[in-house]
Design a protein around this motif. Structure first.
Motif, PDB file in Angstrom:
ATOM      1  N   PRO A  88       2.884   4.674   4.992  1.00 49.54           N
ATOM      2  CA  PRO A  88       3.991   5.054   5.872  1.00 49.54           C
ATOM      3  C   PRO A  88       3.650   5.003   7.363  1.00 49.54           C
ATOM      4  O   PRO A  88       4.509   5.283   8.197  1.00 49.54           O
ATOM      5  CB  PRO A  88       4.258   6.505   5.453  1.00 49.54           C
ATOM      6  N   ASN A  89       2.415   4.664   7.698  1.00 45.54           N
ATOM      7  CA  ASN A  89       1.985   4.764   9.091  1.00 45.54           C
ATOM      8  C   ASN A  89       2.662   3.692   9.937  1.00 45.54           C
ATOM      9  O   ASN A  89       2.408   2.496   9.759  1.00 45.54           O
ATOM     10  CB  ASN A  89       0.463   4.626   9.161  1.00 45.54           C
ATOM     11  N   ILE A  97      -0.940   7.561   0.133  1.00 47.50           N
ATOM     12  CA  ILE A  97      -1.478   7.736   1.481  1.00 47.50           C
ATOM     13  C   ILE A  97      -0.758   8.907   2.151  1.00 47.50           C
ATOM     14  O   ILE A  97      -1.393   9.742   2.806  1.00 47.50           O
ATOM     15  CB  ILE A  97      -1.318   6.430   2.289  1.00 47.50           C
ATOM     16  N   ALA A  98       0.552   8.983   1.953  1.00 49.96           N
ATOM     17  CA  ALA A  98       1.326  10.064   2.577  1.00 49.96           C
ATOM     18  C   ALA A  98       0.838  11.431   2.100  1.00 49.96           C
ATOM     19  O   ALA A  98       0.695  12.371   2.892  1.00 49.96           O
ATOM     20  CB  ALA A  98       2.808   9.880   2.272  1.00 49.96           C
ATOM     21  N   PHE A 126      -2.499  12.259   3.686  1.00 48.78           N
ATOM     22  CA  PHE A 126      -2.295  12.741   5.059  1.00 48.78           C
ATOM     23  C   PHE A 126      -1.855  14.217   5.022  1.00 48.78           C
ATOM     24  O   PHE A 126      -2.350  15.051   5.781  1.00 48.78           O
ATOM     25  CB  PHE A 126      -1.197  11.933   5.760  1.00 48.78           C
ATOM     26  N   LEU A 166       0.812  -1.220   0.000  1.00 50.83           N
ATOM     27  CA  LEU A 166       0.000   0.000   0.000  1.00 50.83           C
ATOM     28  C   LEU A 166       0.843   1.267   0.000  1.00 50.83           C
ATOM     29  O   LEU A 166       0.302   2.359  -0.107  1.00 50.83           O
ATOM     30  CB  LEU A 166      -0.916   0.036   1.234  1.00 50.83           C
ATOM     31  N   LEU A 177       2.142   2.639  12.813  1.00 47.99           N
ATOM     32  CA  LEU A 177       1.248   1.822  13.647  1.00 47.99           C
ATOM     33  C   LEU A 177       1.091   0.412  13.089  1.00 47.99           C
ATOM     34  O   LEU A 177       0.748  -0.511  13.817  1.00 47.99           O
ATOM     35  CB  LEU A 177      -0.141   2.465  13.729  1.00 47.99           C
ATOM     36  N   LEU A 231      -3.215  13.320  20.552  1.00 53.98           N
ATOM     37  CA  LEU A 231      -2.145  12.361  20.868  1.00 53.98           C
ATOM     38  C   LEU A 231      -1.190  12.945  21.912  1.00 53.98           C
ATOM     39  O   LEU A 231      -0.999  14.145  21.972  1.00 53.98           O
ATOM     40  CB  LEU A 231      -1.374  11.997  19.595  1.00 53.98           C
ATOM     41  N   ILE A 270     -10.038   6.296  10.810  1.00 47.79           N
ATOM     42  CA  ILE A 270     -10.924   5.949   9.693  1.00 47.79           C
ATOM     43  C   ILE A 270     -12.368   6.119  10.142  1.00 47.79           C
ATOM     44  O   ILE A 270     -12.760   5.553  11.156  1.00 47.79           O
ATOM     45  CB  ILE A 270     -10.742   4.481   9.261  1.00 47.79           C
ATOM     46  N   GLU A 271     -13.132   6.902   9.377  1.00 43.02           N
ATOM     47  CA  GLU A 271     -14.584   6.896   9.608  1.00 43.02           C
ATOM     48  C   GLU A 271     -15.219   5.726   8.856  1.00 43.02           C
ATOM     49  O   GLU A 271     -15.923   4.910   9.443  1.00 43.02           O
ATOM     50  CB  GLU A 271     -15.234   8.202   9.136  1.00 43.02           C
ATOM     51  N   SER A 272     -14.930   5.650   7.559  1.00 39.31           N
ATOM     52  CA  SER A 272     -15.527   4.549   6.782  1.00 39.31           C
ATOM     53  C   SER A 272     -14.785   4.361   5.464  1.00 39.31           C
ATOM     54  O   SER A 272     -14.139   5.283   4.962  1.00 39.31           O
ATOM     55  CB  SER A 272     -17.000   4.835   6.483  1.00 39.31           C
ATOM     56  N   TYR A 273     -14.907   3.136   4.954  1.00 43.30           N
ATOM     57  CA  TYR A 273     -14.534   2.810   3.586  1.00 43.30           C
ATOM     58  C   TYR A 273     -15.796   2.283   2.909  1.00 43.30           C
ATOM     59  O   TYR A 273     -16.456   1.391   3.447  1.00 43.30           O
ATOM     60  CB  TYR A 273     -13.423   1.755   3.526  1.00 43.30           C
ATOM     61  N   ASP A 274     -16.113   2.858   1.774  1.00 46.09           N
ATOM     62  CA  ASP A 274     -17.328   2.494   1.043  1.00 46.09           C
ATOM     63  C   ASP A 274     -16.888   2.092  -0.365  1.00 46.09           C
ATOM     64  O   ASP A 274     -16.389   2.932  -1.117  1.00 46.09           O
ATOM     65  CB  ASP A 274     -18.278   3.705   1.011  1.00 46.09           C
ATOM     66  N   ILE A 277     -19.901  -2.578  -0.346  1.00 46.15           N
ATOM     67  CA  ILE A 277     -19.603  -2.864   1.058  1.00 46.15           C
ATOM     68  C   ILE A 277     -19.149  -1.569   1.715  1.00 46.15           C
ATOM     69  O   ILE A 277     -18.319  -0.840   1.159  1.00 46.15           O
ATOM     70  CB  ILE A 277     -18.552  -3.992   1.184  1.00 46.15           C
ATOM     71  N   ARG A 278     -19.759  -1.263   2.849  1.00 41.60           N
ATOM     72  CA  ARG A 278     -19.405  -0.039   3.573  1.00 41.60           C
ATOM     73  C   ARG A 278     -19.092  -0.429   5.002  1.00 41.60           C
ATOM     74  O   ARG A 278     -19.923  -1.018   5.687  1.00 41.60           O
ATOM     75  CB  ARG A 278     -20.548   0.976   3.535  1.00 41.60           C
ATOM     76  N   MET A 279     -17.868  -0.105   5.453  1.00 41.35           N
ATOM     77  CA  MET A 279     -17.445  -0.496   6.800  1.00 41.35           C
ATOM     78  C   MET A 279     -17.037   0.719   7.613  1.00 41.35           C
ATOM     79  O   MET A 279     -16.438   1.668   7.097  1.00 41.35           O
ATOM     80  CB  MET A 279     -16.230  -1.439   6.737  1.00 41.35           C
ATOM     81  N   THR A 280     -17.348   0.645   8.906  1.00 39.21           N
ATOM     82  CA  THR A 280     -16.818   1.607   9.869  1.00 39.21           C
ATOM     83  C   THR A 280     -15.896   0.845  10.824  1.00 39.21           C
ATOM     84  O   THR A 280     -15.941  -0.388  10.893  1.00 39.21           O
ATOM     85  CB  THR A 280     -17.945   2.293  10.654  1.00 39.21           C
ATOM     86  N   PHE A 281     -15.107   1.590  11.560  1.00 31.97           N
ATOM     87  CA  PHE A 281     -14.007   0.980  12.310  1.00 31.97           C
ATOM     88  C   PHE A 281     -14.017   1.469  13.764  1.00 31.97           C
ATOM     89  O   PHE A 281     -13.145   2.238  14.180  1.00 31.97           O
ATOM     90  CB  PHE A 281     -12.672   1.319  11.620  1.00 31.97           C
ATOM     91  N   ASP A 326       1.321  10.693  11.244  1.00 33.54           N
ATOM     92  CA  ASP A 326       0.673   9.523  10.658  1.00 33.54           C
ATOM     93  C   ASP A 326      -0.271   8.864  11.667  1.00 33.54           C
ATOM     94  O   ASP A 326      -1.186   8.145  11.296  1.00 33.54           O
ATOM     95  CB  ASP A 326       1.730   8.493  10.241  1.00 33.54           C
ATOM     96  N   LEU A 327      -0.002   9.083  12.938  1.00 36.01           N
ATOM     97  CA  LEU A 327      -0.765   8.421  13.992  1.00 36.01           C
ATOM     98  C   LEU A 327      -2.090   9.118  14.277  1.00 36.01           C
ATOM     99  O   LEU A 327      -2.915   8.594  15.023  1.00 36.01           O
ATOM    100  CB  LEU A 327       0.060   8.379  15.289  1.00 36.01           C
ATOM    101  N   MET A 382      -2.954   4.869  -5.896  1.00 37.76           N
ATOM    102  CA  MET A 382      -1.717   4.942  -6.692  1.00 37.76           C
ATOM    103  C   MET A 382      -2.017   5.357  -8.125  1.00 37.76           C
ATOM    104  O   MET A 382      -1.287   6.147  -8.715  1.00 37.76           O
ATOM    105  CB  MET A 382      -1.004   3.597  -6.652  1.00 37.76           C
ATOM    106  N   PRO A 399      -1.354   7.008  23.739  1.00 34.79           N
ATOM    107  CA  PRO A 399      -2.063   7.024  25.025  1.00 34.79           C
ATOM    108  C   PRO A 399      -3.359   6.211  24.975  1.00 34.79           C
ATOM    109  O   PRO A 399      -4.419   6.680  25.373  1.00 34.79           O
ATOM    110  CB  PRO A 399      -2.346   8.520  25.215  1.00 34.79           C
ATOM    111  N   PHE A 424      -8.676  -0.538  -2.406  1.00 31.13           N
ATOM    112  CA  PHE A 424      -8.133   0.504  -1.529  1.00 31.13           C
ATOM    113  C   PHE A 424      -6.916   1.178  -2.183  1.00 31.13           C
ATOM    114  O   PHE A 424      -6.951   2.363  -2.493  1.00 31.13           O
ATOM    115  CB  PHE A 424      -7.753  -0.064  -0.152  1.00 31.13           C
ATOM    116  N   HIS A 425      -5.861   0.420  -2.426  1.00 30.85           N
ATOM    117  CA  HIS A 425      -4.603   1.060  -2.848  1.00 30.85           C
ATOM    118  C   HIS A 425      -4.518   1.337  -4.337  1.00 30.85           C
ATOM    119  O   HIS A 425      -3.861   2.278  -4.766  1.00 30.85           O
ATOM    120  CB  HIS A 425      -3.400   0.222  -2.403  1.00 30.85           C
TER     121      HIS A 425
END
Lengths: 139, 151
Positions: free
Chosen positions: A32-33, B67-68, B71, A29, A35, B151, B84-88, A80-84, B79-80, B61, A46, B56-57
């Motif tokens: 760069p995150n 993604i960077a 952001f 992908l 996490l 954060l 995400i609210e949603s992916y549709d 498909i629609r997802m929330t997290f 980056d932290l 691209m 935190p 997604f990717h």
């Protein structure tokens, strides 16, 4: 016979979410995150998550896709629609589950509207969403 | 302990609405689909079908962004700080390996909000359209929250 509202979708289990697969995903992908690949970065948040990397959103979503494909075939998903609401962590055992909620239409074609979620035994629903599935494959 | 960041002016966030990305093309390579599908824990779907997770990717691209950059456009604190609210994802056709798709993308919404804890965040929505010839194949709508000073 077509599934009906109220029917459950057979569950799909990811026995252990893999940190290695998150690293491969990050590379694919170009994400760069840190996490997703640096446990120390997650531990520094935190949020009390400990030294465990956080799964990419699309990877969690893919478990829902795999459940739907196993049930209705590889080209079944129309939308498909997802929330997290919660994160998925490396080492988690998660189960994709769903229920048919309605008969509907997309662009004049019959679809099954399904409520779907990704479940963790202690933390409950980590992902929640809706999928619209091609109903013609069940005939 | 959180460090304090300057919150971008709301006008700069709202000005993102309508931003259009360069656009371009993308082809899902078989090796890429192999690795991607393996990450999901599924078997390859066969018949050159790409796992839907490619939605997604691939358009990010193909649109000539990253993604960077997404952001950075929202002036993410780090980056932290992205949630995400949603992916549709909408599929008019299945995605396939080794097909060259045309990608168009824009920012369809950019607004400032305050959550129930009184924290400020910027909600930015990106829309990516995947086409082959004149035919729309799929659409990906990504909605992220750019959190501020959480954060």
């Amino acid at each position: 016979m077509n599934p009906q509202p109220g029917d459950q979708i057979p569950e799909w289990v990811m026995p252990s979410v893999s940190a290695e697969k998150m690293r491969t995903m990050a590379a694919l992908l170009r994400d760069p995150n840190p996490l997703h690949w640096d446990r120390d970065a997650v531990a520094a948040l935190p949020m009390g998550l400990g030294h465990r990397t956080i799964n990419q959103g699309p990877l969690g979503l893919s478990y829902m896709v795999n459940m739907l494909h196993a049930w209705a075939g590889p080209e079944c998903i129309k939308r498909i629609r997802m929330t997290f609401p919660q994160v998925v962590l490396d080492g988690d055992t998660v189960i994709a589950r769903g229920t048919v909620t309605a008969n509907a239409e997309i662009a004049g074609q019959p679809v099954l509207e399904c409520t779907i979620w990704l479940e963790h035994e202690e933390r409950g629903h980590l992902l929640e969403g809706t999928a619209w599935i091609d109903a013609s494959g069940f005939v | 302990m959180s460090s304090s960041h300057q919150i971008p002016p709301v006008a700069e966030i709202e000005a993102l609405r309508g931003h259009t990305f360069k656009g371009g093309q993308y082809r899902i390579e078989p090796w890429e689909n192999f690795l991607l599908t393996g990450c999901t824990g599924a078997e390859l779907m066969g018949n050159a079908l790409a796992h839907p997770i490619a939605l997604f990717h691939m358009p990010i691209m193909g649109a000539g962004t990253s993604i960077a950059e997404m952001f950075a456009l929202g002036q993410a604190e780090s980056d932290l700080s992205i949630k995400i609210e949603s992916y549709d994802w909408e599929f008019l056709q299945s995605l396939r390996e080794s097909v060259t798709y045309d990608i168009a993308a824009s920012i369809t919404s950019a607004e400032r909000h305050t959550n129930t804890q009184g924290q400020t965040y910027d909600r930015i929505q990106f829309c990516f359209e995947v086409s082959q010839g004149q035919q729309l194949v799929a659409r990906s709508t990504i909605t992220w929250h750019y959190t501020r000073n959480t954060l």
